[in-house]
Write an enzyme that holds these catalytic residues in place. Structure first.
Site, PDB file in Angstrom:
ATOM      1  N   LYS A  64       0.763  -1.201   0.023  1.00 34.72           N
ATOM      2  CA  LYS A  64      -0.011   0.034  -0.017  1.00 34.72           C
ATOM      3  C   LYS A  64       0.895   1.293  -0.022  1.00 34.72           C
ATOM      4  O   LYS A  64       0.504   2.103  -0.611  1.00 34.72           O
ATOM      5  CB  LYS A  64      -0.954   0.090   1.210  1.00 34.72           C
ATOM      6  CG  LYS A  64      -2.148  -1.049   1.234  1.00 34.72           C
ATOM      7  CD  LYS A  64      -2.782  -0.977   2.429  1.00 34.72           C
ATOM      8  CE  LYS A  64      -4.024  -1.795   2.345  1.00 34.72           C
ATOM      9  NZ  LYS A  64      -4.965  -1.894   3.422  1.00 34.72           N
ATOM     10  N   LYS A 102      17.944  -6.156  14.017  1.00 36.74           N
ATOM     11  CA  LYS A 102      18.678  -7.558  13.754  1.00 36.74           C
ATOM     12  C   LYS A 102      19.552  -7.286  12.692  1.00 36.74           C
ATOM     13  O   LYS A 102      19.426  -6.686  11.606  1.00 36.74           O
ATOM     14  CB  LYS A 102      17.881  -8.563  13.741  1.00 36.74           C
ATOM     15  CG  LYS A 102      17.137  -8.794  15.039  1.00 36.74           C
ATOM     16  CD  LYS A 102      16.211 -10.015  14.613  1.00 36.74           C
ATOM     17  CE  LYS A 102      16.865 -11.501  14.692  1.00 36.74           C
ATOM     18  NZ  LYS A 102      16.274 -12.726  14.667  1.00 36.74           N
ATOM     19  N   LYS A 133      20.861  -9.904   6.005  1.00 39.37           N
ATOM     20  CA  LYS A 133      21.446 -10.047   5.048  1.00 39.37           C
ATOM     21  C   LYS A 133      21.059  -9.145   3.955  1.00 39.37           C
ATOM     22  O   LYS A 133      21.490  -8.666   2.952  1.00 39.37           O
ATOM     23  CB  LYS A 133      21.181 -11.414   4.103  1.00 39.37           C
ATOM     24  CG  LYS A 133      21.600 -12.633   4.934  1.00 39.37           C
ATOM     25  CD  LYS A 133      21.383 -13.828   4.366  1.00 39.37           C
ATOM     26  CE  LYS A 133      21.811 -15.131   5.363  1.00 39.37           C
ATOM     27  NZ  LYS A 133      21.138 -16.462   4.658  1.00 39.37           N
TER      28      LYS A 133
END
Length: 364
Positions: free
Chosen positions: A140, A230, A233
């Site tokens: 959205k 956190k 990658k």
């Protein structure tokens, strides 16, 4: 949350009528070489599970390629990532003579059971999945038209929690699942699906027990550049993560540039000093000790000393696995053989469950 589908999930299974024997299943997506957070948060636990397992315990570790396809994956990149992660698992100490290591897509029973589960899973349950709602919100935000909310979002991303339920229940029908709090909702869906199947296809005994969440200890390793998030990658800044294949100089450079703070002294305060706390967490994990013991050794020291120690510990910890990984990734025939033998064993084990599933639904 948007990449939650790429995380690890694990299943610890107690065999029916046995108080000792366990079957442990864990999966990881092939999204490239794991980083330090993956290793300290989960992969190291895999090695520990294997080391501490009783002789009668069985362990299965799967590279879950079908889950990786929920987000765009260039075929060559996905193929290379599958090989990389298999080599990594072997390099860190997963032993194919003790554990079953295989590619999920080499065992079609995963998708067969997932399809059967799809046919009994309410759409409303999947619409309430946090991962789907976060993807929907992102969609959205990317478009001006509110009607575009689901445009471009694939069915796999919507239904992958059902595949995860199949992964959990396929091997000897899981009863206990050690996962983090971020996977609690998915585990609850697995319980719903197991219960729905049992009620739809009744027999003298329930086929699927309802899996129960177990608490597992894992280290939450944060980004070196943004210690409020956190390690990931997908973060645009490559210096925010340490890959298991990074050289000693790359590791040193990344840790030197790690965000800390201007407060003097070293204390463990994850709320007010997340960067410093993250480095202490990494150091404690590398040394396999409690973080409080680690921080006690830094009275009167500064961040320079802490970063130097973290660098030394990480380099030493990853030195062996990195060397073994570089050797293994060149031995394509050995990797192919390990994957094939593992897949053969996994199919035999899962077929026991699928035979009874097919019989109960009328498709045997």
């Amino acid at each position: 949350m948007q990449r939650q589908c790429r995380r690890l999930f694990s299943t610890s299974i107690a065999e029916p009528n046995s108080s000792k024997r366990r079957v442990i299943f864990s999966g990881i997506q092939p999204t490239g070489v794991p980083h330090l957070g993956n290793y300290l948060g989960a992969l190291a636990n895999w090695v520990k599970l294997q080391r501490d397992a009783l002789p009668e315990d069985e362990l299965l570790f799967s590279i879950v390629g079908w889950h990786a396809m929920t987000l765009p994956q260039p075929p060559k990149q996905l193929s290379d990532a599958r090989t990389d992660i298999l080599a990594v698992l072997l390099a860190i100490g997963i032993d194919p003579t003790r554990s079953i290591i295989f590619h999920q897509e080499h065992n079609p029973n995963h998708t067969e059971l997932a399809w059967i589960f799809n046919c009994i899973t309410p759409v409303g349950k999947l619409r309430r999945m946090t991962t789907w709602k976060s993807r929907l919100a992102a969609s959205k935000n990317q478009g001006d038209d509110a009607e575009m909310d689901e445009t471009g979002l694939n069915v796999g991303l919507f239904a992958y929690p059902v595949l995860q339920a199949a992964d959990i229940l396929l091997y000897n029908r899981a009863t206990h699942v050690p996962v983090g709090d971020d996977q609690t909702q998915h585990l609850e869906l697995s319980r719903v699906i197991a219960d729905q199947f049992n009620r739809n296809f009744k027999a003298k005994r329930q086929l699927f027990p309802l899996p129960t969440q177990l608490s597992t200890s894992s280290k939450r390793i944060l980004s070196l550049r943004d210690p409020t998030s956190k390690m990931s990658k997908s973060a645009p800044d490559a210096s925010s993560r340490i890959l298991l294949t990074d050289s000693s100089s790359q590791i040193a450079s990344k840790i030197r540039s790690a965000v800390t703070d201007s407060i003097s002294g070293i204390t463990y305060d994850p709320v007010n000093r997340p960067g410093t706390a993250n480095l202490l967490t990494i150091l404690a994990a590398c040394n396999d000790e409690d973080v409080n013991k680690t921080v006690s050794g830094y009275v009167g020291k500064n961040h320079g000393a802490l970063k130097a120690d973290v660098t030394e510990a990480v380099v030493e910890m990853l030195k062996g696995p990195r060397k073994e990984y570089e050797r293994l990734k060149m031995d394509k025939e050995y990797l192919r053989r390990v994957a094939q033998e593992g897949a053969d064993k996994a199919r035999v084990k899962s077929e026991v469950t699928m035979m009874e599933v097919r019989e109960r639904i009328g498709l045997l």
